[in-house]
Design a protein around this motif. Structure first.
Motif, PDB file in Angstrom:
ATOM      1  N   PHE A  10       0.806  -1.223   0.000  1.00  0.00           N
ATOM      2  CA  PHE A  10       0.000   0.000   0.000  1.00  0.00           C
ATOM      3  C   PHE A  10       0.839   1.273   0.000  1.00  0.00           C
ATOM      4  CE2 PHE A  10      -3.354  -2.949   0.894  1.00  0.00           C
ATOM      5  CZ  PHE A  10      -4.447  -2.359   0.277  1.00  0.00           C
ATOM      6  N   LYS A  11       2.134   1.138   0.235  1.00  0.00           N
ATOM      7  CA  LYS A  11       2.995   2.319   0.207  1.00  0.00           C
ATOM      8  C   LYS A  11       4.417   1.904  -0.132  1.00  0.00           C
ATOM      9  CE  LYS A  11       3.687   2.033   5.161  1.00  0.00           C
ATOM     10  NZ  LYS A  11       3.699   2.699   6.447  1.00  0.00           N
ATOM     11  N   GLY A  12       5.289   2.915  -0.251  1.00  0.00           N
ATOM     12  CA  GLY A  12       6.701   2.627  -0.462  1.00  0.00           C
ATOM     13  C   GLY A  12       7.172   2.929  -1.867  1.00  0.00           C
ATOM     14  N   HIS A  13       6.248   2.949  -2.823  1.00  0.00           N
ATOM     15  CA  HIS A  13       6.598   3.333  -4.194  1.00  0.00           C
ATOM     16  C   HIS A  13       5.351   3.977  -4.805  1.00  0.00           C
ATOM     17  CE1 HIS A  13       7.871   3.218  -8.352  1.00  0.00           C
ATOM     18  NE2 HIS A  13       9.073   2.808  -7.979  1.00  0.00           N
ATOM     19  N   PRO A  14       5.522   5.088  -5.508  1.00  0.00           N
ATOM     20  CA  PRO A  14       4.337   5.758  -6.075  1.00  0.00           C
ATOM     21  C   PRO A  14       3.486   4.827  -6.941  1.00  0.00           C
ATOM     22  CG  PRO A  14       6.385   6.842  -6.812  1.00  0.00           C
ATOM     23  CD  PRO A  14       6.761   5.847  -5.767  1.00  0.00           C
ATOM     24  N   VAL A  15       4.149   3.891  -7.626  1.00  0.00           N
ATOM     25  CA  VAL A  15       3.400   2.984  -8.509  1.00  0.00           C
ATOM     26  C   VAL A  15       2.457   2.080  -7.703  1.00  0.00           C
ATOM     27  CG1 VAL A  15       3.638   1.020 -10.105  1.00  0.00           C
ATOM     28  CG2 VAL A  15       5.041   3.070 -10.421  1.00  0.00           C
ATOM     29  N   PHE A  16       2.897   1.637  -6.533  1.00  0.00           N
ATOM     30  CA  PHE A  16       2.024   0.775  -5.721  1.00  0.00           C
ATOM     31  C   PHE A  16       0.740   1.511  -5.353  1.00  0.00           C
ATOM     32  CE2 PHE A  16       6.075  -1.340  -3.800  1.00  0.00           C
ATOM     33  CZ  PHE A  16       6.200  -2.153  -4.913  1.00  0.00           C
ATOM     34  N   VAL A  17       0.887   2.752  -4.937  1.00  0.00           N
ATOM     35  CA  VAL A  17      -0.281   3.550  -4.551  1.00  0.00           C
ATOM     36  C   VAL A  17      -1.180   3.743  -5.774  1.00  0.00           C
ATOM     37  CG1 VAL A  17      -1.062   5.684  -3.453  1.00  0.00           C
ATOM     38  CG2 VAL A  17       1.179   4.738  -2.859  1.00  0.00           C
ATOM     39  N   ALA A  18      -0.555   4.059  -6.900  1.00  0.00           N
ATOM     40  CA  ALA A  18      -1.303   4.248  -8.149  1.00  0.00           C
ATOM     41  C   ALA A  18      -2.072   2.978  -8.522  1.00  0.00           C
ATOM     42  CB  ALA A  18      -0.354   4.633  -9.283  1.00  0.00           C
ATOM     43  N   GLN A  19      -1.478   1.834  -8.273  1.00  0.00           N
ATOM     44  CA  GLN A  19      -2.145   0.574  -8.615  1.00  0.00           C
ATOM     45  C   GLN A  19      -3.418   0.358  -7.791  1.00  0.00           C
ATOM     46  OE1 GLN A  19       1.735  -1.928  -8.691  1.00  0.00           O
ATOM     47  NE2 GLN A  19       0.221  -3.061  -9.870  1.00  0.00           N
ATOM     48  N   HIS A  20      -3.365   0.725  -6.514  1.00  0.00           N
ATOM     49  CA  HIS A  20      -4.586   0.590  -5.711  1.00  0.00           C
ATOM     50  C   HIS A  20      -5.632   1.612  -6.156  1.00  0.00           C
ATOM     51  CE1 HIS A  20      -3.287  -2.565  -3.049  1.00  0.00           C
ATOM     52  NE2 HIS A  20      -2.112  -1.978  -2.949  1.00  0.00           N
ATOM     53  N   ALA A  21      -5.176   2.816  -6.432  1.00  0.00           N
ATOM     54  CA  ALA A  21      -6.105   3.879  -6.832  1.00  0.00           C
ATOM     55  C   ALA A  21      -6.776   3.582  -8.169  1.00  0.00           C
ATOM     56  CB  ALA A  21      -5.359   5.209  -6.908  1.00  0.00           C
ATOM     57  N   THR A  22      -6.088   2.829  -9.036  1.00  0.00           N
ATOM     58  CA  THR A  22      -6.630   2.577 -10.375  1.00  0.00           C
ATOM     59  C   THR A  22      -7.138   1.142 -10.549  1.00  0.00           C
ATOM     60  OG1 THR A  22      -4.413   2.005 -11.203  1.00  0.00           O
ATOM     61  CG2 THR A  22      -5.111   4.290 -11.460  1.00  0.00           C
ATOM     62  N   ALA A  23      -7.207   0.404  -9.439  1.00  0.00           N
ATOM     63  CA  ALA A  23      -7.685  -0.981  -9.486  1.00  0.00           C
ATOM     64  C   ALA A  23      -6.875  -1.846 -10.451  1.00  0.00           C
ATOM     65  CB  ALA A  23      -9.173  -1.040  -9.812  1.00  0.00           C
ATOM     66  N   THR A  24      -5.550  -1.593 -10.447  1.00  0.00           N
ATOM     67  CA  THR A  24      -4.635  -2.442 -11.221  1.00  0.00           C
ATOM     68  C   THR A  24      -3.677  -3.163 -10.274  1.00  0.00           C
ATOM     69  OG1 THR A  24      -3.062  -0.606 -11.551  1.00  0.00           O
ATOM     70  CG2 THR A  24      -4.719  -0.939 -13.259  1.00  0.00           C
ATOM     71  N   CYS A  25      -4.155  -3.396  -9.049  1.00  0.00           N
ATOM     72  CA  CYS A  25      -3.321  -3.984  -7.991  1.00  0.00           C
ATOM     73  C   CYS A  25      -3.218  -5.502  -8.091  1.00  0.00           C
ATOM     74  CB  CYS A  25      -3.871  -3.580  -6.635  1.00  0.00           C
ATOM     75  SG  CYS A  25      -5.675  -3.596  -6.563  1.00  0.00           S
ATOM     76  N   CYS A  26      -4.243  -6.159  -8.617  1.00  0.00           N
ATOM     77  CA  CYS A  26      -4.217  -7.621  -8.708  1.00  0.00           C
ATOM     78  C   CYS A  26      -5.134  -8.046  -9.849  1.00  0.00           C
ATOM     79  CB  CYS A  26      -4.674  -8.244  -7.391  1.00  0.00           C
ATOM     80  SG  CYS A  26      -6.404  -7.885  -7.002  1.00  0.00           S
ATOM     81  N   ARG A  27      -5.100  -9.335 -10.166  1.00  0.00           N
ATOM     82  CA  ARG A  27      -5.874  -9.798 -11.307  1.00  0.00           C
ATOM     83  C   ARG A  27      -7.379  -9.775 -11.041  1.00  0.00           C
ATOM     84  NH1 ARG A  27      -2.818 -12.051 -15.505  1.00  0.00           N
ATOM     85  NH2 ARG A  27      -4.846 -12.152 -16.523  1.00  0.00           N
ATOM     86  N   GLY A  28      -7.773  -9.911  -9.766  1.00  0.00           N
ATOM     87  CA  GLY A  28      -9.199  -9.815  -9.436  1.00  0.00           C
ATOM     88  C   GLY A  28      -9.727  -8.419  -9.744  1.00  0.00           C
ATOM     89  N   CYS A  29      -8.978  -7.398  -9.336  1.00  0.00           N
ATOM     90  CA  CYS A  29      -9.385  -6.016  -9.595  1.00  0.00           C
ATOM     91  C   CYS A  29      -9.326  -5.707 -11.087  1.00  0.00           C
ATOM     92  CB  CYS A  29      -8.519  -5.042  -8.813  1.00  0.00           C
ATOM     93  SG  CYS A  29      -8.805  -5.155  -7.030  1.00  0.00           S
ATOM     94  N   LEU A  30      -8.324  -6.240 -11.758  1.00  0.00           N
ATOM     95  CA  LEU A  30      -8.228  -6.010 -13.205  1.00  0.00           C
ATOM     96  C   LEU A  30      -9.427  -6.598 -13.937  1.00  0.00           C
ATOM     97  CD1 LEU A  30      -4.642  -6.644 -14.662  1.00  0.00           C
ATOM     98  CD2 LEU A  30      -5.979  -4.525 -14.631  1.00  0.00           C
ATOM     99  N   GLU A  31      -9.883  -7.740 -13.461  1.00  0.00           N
ATOM    100  CA  GLU A  31     -11.034  -8.378 -14.105  1.00  0.00           C
ATOM    101  C   GLU A  31     -12.308  -7.579 -13.828  1.00  0.00           C
ATOM    102  OE1 GLU A  31     -11.648 -12.793 -14.804  1.00  0.00           O
ATOM    103  OE2 GLU A  31     -12.833 -12.493 -12.999  1.00  0.00           O
ATOM    104  N   LYS A  32     -12.469  -7.215 -12.567  1.00  0.00           N
ATOM    105  CA  LYS A  32     -13.689  -6.520 -12.159  1.00  0.00           C
ATOM    106  C   LYS A  32     -13.788  -5.113 -12.759  1.00  0.00           C
ATOM    107  CE  LYS A  32     -16.102  -4.947  -8.065  1.00  0.00           C
ATOM    108  NZ  LYS A  32     -15.799  -4.297  -6.804  1.00  0.00           N
ATOM    109  N   TRP A  33     -12.715  -4.362 -12.693  1.00  0.00           N
ATOM    110  CA  TRP A  33     -12.754  -2.946 -13.089  1.00  0.00           C
ATOM    111  C   TRP A  33     -12.374  -2.713 -14.540  1.00  0.00           C
ATOM    112  CZ3 TRP A  33     -13.957   1.345  -9.939  1.00  0.00           C
ATOM    113  CH2 TRP A  33     -14.220   1.033  -8.604  1.00  0.00           C
ATOM    114  N   HIS A  34     -11.436  -3.508 -15.023  1.00  0.00           N
ATOM    115  CA  HIS A  34     -10.912  -3.246 -16.371  1.00  0.00           C
ATOM    116  C   HIS A  34     -11.377  -4.287 -17.380  1.00  0.00           C
ATOM    117  CE1 HIS A  34      -8.016  -0.042 -15.116  1.00  0.00           C
ATOM    118  NE2 HIS A  34      -8.177  -0.648 -13.952  1.00  0.00           N
ATOM    119  N   ARG A  35     -12.119  -5.293 -16.880  1.00  0.00           N
ATOM    120  CA  ARG A  35     -12.608  -6.390 -17.726  1.00  0.00           C
ATOM    121  C   ARG A  35     -11.485  -7.069 -18.501  1.00  0.00           C
ATOM    122  NH1 ARG A  35     -17.266  -3.017 -19.693  1.00  0.00           N
ATOM    123  NH2 ARG A  35     -18.500  -2.748 -17.808  1.00  0.00           N
ATOM    124  N   ILE A  36     -10.415  -7.324 -17.768  1.00  0.00           N
ATOM    125  CA  ILE A  36      -9.319  -8.128 -18.330  1.00  0.00           C
ATOM    126  C   ILE A  36      -9.358  -9.460 -17.580  1.00  0.00           C
ATOM    127  CG2 ILE A  36      -6.824  -8.340 -18.560  1.00  0.00           C
ATOM    128  CD1 ILE A  36      -6.688  -5.253 -18.643  1.00  0.00           C
TER     129      ILE A  36
END
Ligand SMILES: [Zn+2]
Length: 119
Positions: free
Chosen positions: A64-90
């Protein structure tokens, strides 16, 4: 795969996603390294932690912290494959294509650019 404009409208409606922002330290890191370098890191993280058909620790692979990209991934729902499927339909269960990896890095870039404008 969903259009990023559409995804961002929906992210903005989510109290959980909307609540993420870069801390001073992460913002400073972004400035010191520069956007291009940080996006290189993003591409590397995505390739190693998200792109495989069955990523290690999927659902918990993004701190959840330590690198700007990690924070960005949570904010954009690109943090894991479950979120990618749900939000980005991948769909999960298969390796991400290059286009899909570019889409993810594009989402991260767009969010980070928005954070830079806050100052
Ligand atoms: Zn997730």
């Amino acid at each position: 795969m969903r259009d990023l404009d559409e995804v961002f409208i929906e992210l903005d409606r989510s109290p959980f996603r909307r609540n993420f922002s870069l801390r001073a330290k992460e913002l400073q890191y972004l400035h010191q390294k520069g956007m291009n370098t940080v996006l290189d890191h993003a591409a590397d993280f995505v390739g190693r932690r998200l792109a495989p058909a069955a990523p290690v620790n999927d659902g918990k692979q993004t701190p959840f912290k330590g690198h700007p990209v990690f924070v960005a991934q949570h904010a954009t729902a690109t943090c894991c494959r479950g979120c990618l499927e749900k939000w980005h339909r991948i769909p999960k269960g298969r390796e991400l294509t290059n286009d899909e990896q570019d889409h993810v890095v594009g989402a991260i870039a767009r969010w980070l650019e928005g954070q830079e404008k806050r100052i």
